[in-house]
Design a protein around this motif. Structure first.
Motif, PDB file in Angstrom:
ATOM      1  N   VAL A  75       0.842  -1.203   0.000  1.00  0.00           N
ATOM      2  CA  VAL A  75       0.000   0.000   0.000  1.00  0.00           C
ATOM      3  C   VAL A  75       0.874   1.249   0.000  1.00  0.00           C
ATOM      4  O   VAL A  75       0.623   2.216  -0.727  1.00  0.00           O
ATOM      5  N   GLN A  76       1.913   1.224   0.837  1.00  0.00           N
ATOM      6  CA  GLN A  76       2.823   2.368   0.930  1.00  0.00           C
ATOM      7  C   GLN A  76       3.462   2.681  -0.418  1.00  0.00           C
ATOM      8  O   GLN A  76       3.539   3.847  -0.840  1.00  0.00           O
ATOM      9  N   ALA A  77       3.913   1.642  -1.124  1.00  0.00           N
ATOM     10  CA  ALA A  77       4.528   1.839  -2.432  1.00  0.00           C
ATOM     11  C   ALA A  77       3.515   2.379  -3.439  1.00  0.00           C
ATOM     12  O   ALA A  77       3.820   3.297  -4.219  1.00  0.00           O
ATOM     13  N   ASN A  78       2.294   1.839  -3.432  1.00  0.00           N
ATOM     14  CA  ASN A  78       1.285   2.293  -4.387  1.00  0.00           C
ATOM     15  C   ASN A  78       0.765   3.683  -4.056  1.00  0.00           C
ATOM     16  O   ASN A  78       0.349   4.424  -4.951  1.00  0.00           O
ATOM     17  N   LEU A  79       0.801   4.052  -2.776  1.00  0.00           N
ATOM     18  CA  LEU A  79       0.488   5.440  -2.425  1.00  0.00           C
ATOM     19  C   LEU A  79       1.511   6.383  -3.047  1.00  0.00           C
ATOM     20  O   LEU A  79       1.162   7.477  -3.505  1.00  0.00           O
ATOM     21  N   GLY A  80       2.786   5.963  -3.055  1.00  0.00           N
ATOM     22  CA  GLY A  80       3.819   6.785  -3.672  1.00  0.00           C
ATOM     23  C   GLY A  80       3.583   6.981  -5.160  1.00  0.00           C
ATOM     24  O   GLY A  80       3.680   8.095  -5.687  1.00  0.00           O
ATOM     25  N   LEU A  81       3.256   5.903  -5.853  1.00  0.00           N
ATOM     26  CA  LEU A  81       2.986   6.003  -7.292  1.00  0.00           C
ATOM     27  C   LEU A  81       1.772   6.896  -7.554  1.00  0.00           C
ATOM     28  O   LEU A  81       1.761   7.699  -8.502  1.00  0.00           O
ATOM     29  N   THR A  82       0.738   6.746  -6.732  1.00  0.00           N
ATOM     30  CA  THR A  82      -0.486   7.529  -6.911  1.00  0.00           C
ATOM     31  C   THR A  82      -0.249   8.997  -6.597  1.00  0.00           C
ATOM     32  O   THR A  82      -0.758   9.886  -7.292  1.00  0.00           O
TER      33      THR A  82
END
Length: 741
Positions: free
Chosen positions: A260-267
């Motif tokens: 989730v943390q990584a995908n929050l960064g991409l988003t």
């Protein structure tokens, strides 16, 4: 949108149009009529055969088109309503700004320019603060007007982009996936899941992860997601979710949180990209800076593990994604300035807890509380931002993230490389809870990544592709870095036990990228060697001492050795291609081309020999593996130098062959150290000495192979190149002894 346009815009027409679309949707009955009047009677008629099947297929297509039309109309209606809401609000903001200015005796021109009244009374004329007070009032009013205009412009651009996406480009069919449809609903769903915070179940965390992963590149989804949460809501919701589930959850939940943390960064990278529409406003980004400097209690008192700053929650999110410099640099500058003002603030914020159990504020290696690490990693993935951060004039920020001053001296490199106590990179050690008041290893590694991106022009973890041409700004940063770490205490900081030793691999890449500048620096009077773009003007002594310390690190050694020999190969080829130009001085030109590389090799060889003597077998294995792993740098350096030279010389391909893999194999094999020497140090020295001279000779022979060059003449040329390399080797070895002494 211009001042006059927003002030006079009539939004009633937009409101009416949005209302008509919404009314049409409420009365939409095409699908039900088709089902009731056509499909149901047809299915009950008992009609069979080819004609019946064809009719059924056509009716199904009609129903799909009707459904697509409904989705497209829904998207248009939502887009029009959003545009009406935002533009209406922007106009209200503008009217409020004008009213406020008028109330303070300011005047606003038709183009939005703000003026204050001239001093008229004797008291006003004598008041030294009169102009200053009004100047600040005028600045505040102008800023409020600009924010209103920016809000309207963004709403206008977002509406245009959304309408284009809603309707699509196909004039023969409706758009089945309008932007205002599915992704908008899923963004709202993701917002609801995020707001659960510490109440989210493992299944809900997994669902949030799936939504973010599916839509991280969708600017409408990303913008709505973060805009709905707001900066505070975004940080506190994820912070509570990560802290609670990271502490009490199982391994699967922790892995999901990491994802989730990584995908929050991409988003977040998508949402803050100013080149995409829609994107988060300047006001939202300013709010994030304010939230970053604020502390939050994420859990009830009995569960609370300290009160982290917003930037500590944001830091690891920034590790993933490629961010717009217009968003990233203000955040990194603000974090740097907060760290410099109070370096221990990050550790103090969570001192009540066991930091190694708190997922949200940890570095990727399971350690660390300092948000500088994540911020520098973000710079390492965006070279333009990294170069600007270390080179451009600084913008200073107040504690709450508002701009304090622009055009200030840039001292970030000096601050970040301060080896003393109270370092801005201080952090907890990876394996225990003891505070590390000097720069911590993982934070130093992140600094190396940021500097590598700033000087080479590509992300630190890029594994292939050409090296970008060095800009004036990139080269200026490289010169600053070499001056810092090649003088006074600099070399000692990079030694094996030095505070910044973990930066050595990045330094290896940086020196390799600037091999032309490095050889020019060590061979002070040789002005014929090409550079990859703007010359860096490296200092001779600083460059030599930096090479002397980097040669002791196997990883850095492998990269620099490969780049050195590849550059020398390229330069020798360039000289041979233009041999007619040199005339009787051709032999000397060959020597001059080979000698600087020999000097670099001599320094590397001397310090590597010393390291092998001290470390013996294990170190030799590390050096050999590094040479093999870094062979790609040889090809990249050759492409950036000789490759460009050949393109500019007519008929070059007819004179000499292009380099073959054998040249690069010779480079790697020549630098190998015997794993089982009877005298490790002697074998290491001889291997390095022979590698440089043999590779110089091989460059001549391989390049000229099959071109009918007289063998006697070719032998003389090859021997001249080898001797030039040996001469440089001898000079480099002597120099190293002097430096070490």
């Amino acid at each position: 949108m211009k001042f006059e346009e927003l002030r006079n815009v009539q939004v009633t027409g937009l409101d009416t149009l949005a209302g008509e679309f919404e009314a049409m949707l409420r009365q939409w009955n095409f699908s039900s009529e088709l089902t009731g009047d056509v499909i149901t009677p047809l299915q009950g008629s008992g009609w069979r055969g080819f004609a019946a099947e064809t009719a059924a297929e056509n009716i199904a297509k009609i129903r799909n088109e009707i459904d697509a039309a409904f989705e497209e109309a829904s998207g248009i209606a939502q887009t029009l309503r959003d545009a009406h809401t935002e533009i209406t609000a922007a106009k209200a903001d503008l009217e409020a700004a004008i009213r406020s200015a008028t109330d303070q005796k300011l005047t606003v021109d038709d183009d939005g320019t703000v003026h204050w009244p001239p001093a008229t009374t004797p008291e006003e004329k004598k008041d030294p603060d009169y102009a200053g007070a009004y100047r600040q009032k005028a600045t505040d009013a102008a800023d409020a007007i600009a924010r209103a205009l920016s809000r309207a412009a963004e709403a206008d651009a977002a509406a245009a982009a959304a309408l284009a996406a809603d309707t699509g480009t196909d004039r023969k069919a409706f758009n089945k996936k309008p932007v205002g449809g599915v992704s908008e609903q899923e963004a709202k769903q993701a917002v609801d899941l995020m707001r659960l915070g510490d109440k989210a179940t493992p299944a809900q965390i997994a669902q949030l992860d799936a939504l973010l992963k599916a839509h991280s590149s969708d600017s409408r989804f990303a913008g709505l997601f973060f805009d709905s949460l707001g900066p505070d809501g975004f940080l506190t919701s994820f912070g509570a979710m990560a802290e609670y589930s990271g502490y009490y959850g199982n391994d699967a939940t922790k892995r999901a949180l990491t994802d989730v943390q990584a995908n929050l960064g991409l988003t977040l990278a998508t949402a803050t990209d100013g080149n995409r529409q829609p994107h988060l406003s300047d006001a939202w980004q300013a709010g994030l800076r304010k939230a970053g400097a604020s502390q939050y209690q994420l859990l009830p008192d009995q569960l609370q593990g300290g009160n982290p700053y917003g930037y500590q929650i944001l830091s690891n999110i920034l590790r993933t994604g490629t961010y717009d410099p217009r968003f990233l640099n203000p955040v990194v500058e603000h974090i740097t300035q907060l760290s410099a003002a109070n370096p221990s603030r990050w550790e103090d914020a969570v001192s009540k807890a066991n930091p190694l159990e708190q997922v949200l504020v940890l570095g990727k290696d399971g350690s660390g509380l300092n948000p500088m690490a994540g911020a520098l990693e973000a710079l390492g993935h965006r070279p333009e931002a990294a170069t600007a951060y270390f080179h451009d004039l600084a913008t200073t920020y107040n504690e709450d993230g508002t701009v304090k001053a622009t055009g200030q001296p840039n001292t970030y490199l000096k601050q970040l490389t301060d080896p003393g106590l109270n370092s801005v990179l201080q952090d907890f050690e990876p394996d225990h809870l003891t505070p590390h008041y000097r720069a911590a290893p993982h934070d130093a590694t992140a600094l190396g990544h940021a500097l590598e991106a700033a000087t080479t022009g590509r992300a630190y973890d890029a594994t292939d592709g050409p090296m970008p041409t060095h800009s004036r700004e990139m080269s200026a940063v490289m010169k600053d870095v070499v001056d810092r770490f090649g003088n006074t205490d600099g070399p000692g900081l990079l030694k094996k036990d030095g505070i910044f030793a973990t930066m050595d691999p990045s330094f290896g890449h940086m020196v390799a990228s600037y091999m032309g500048d490095v050889q020019i620096a060590v061979d002070h009077n040789n002005h014929s060697m090409p550079t990859n773009g703007n010359p860096a003007g490296l200092d001779q002594g600083a460059t030599q001492k930096l090479l002397g310390v980097l040669g002791r690190n196997p990883d850095a050694f492998g990269t620099i050795a490969q780049a050195q020999q590849a550059y020398t190969t390229a330069h020798l080829q360039d000289v041979m291609l233009q041999r007619d130009k040199y005339g009787e001085l051709f032999g000397e030109a060959i020597t001059n081309a080979a000698r600087p590389g020999g000097e670099v090799a001599g320094i590397l060889n001397a310090v590597a020999t010393d390291e092998v003597y001290n470390q013996k077998l294990q170190e030799m294995i590390d050096y050999n593996n590094s040479v093999d792993e870094k062979v790609g740098w040889a090809k990249q350096v050759w492409t950036a130098t000789a490759g460009k030279a050949m393109e500019g010389i007519p008929g070059a391909d007819k004179l000499l062959t292009l380099p073959t893999d054998k040249i690069f194999e010779n480079i790697a094999q020549g630098y190998h150290i015997n794993k089982y020497p009877s005298d490790a140090a002697a074998d290491c020295f001889n291997s390095g000495r022979n590698a440089a001279s043999d590779a110089a000779e091989a460059a001549i022979r391989e390049t000229a192979k099959g071109k009918g060059i007289d063998p006697t003449y070719l032998n003389a040329l090859a021997n001249t190149a080898a001797n030039g390399a040996k001469q440089g080797l001898s000079d480099g070895s002597i120099l190293t002894k002097a430096i070490n002494a």
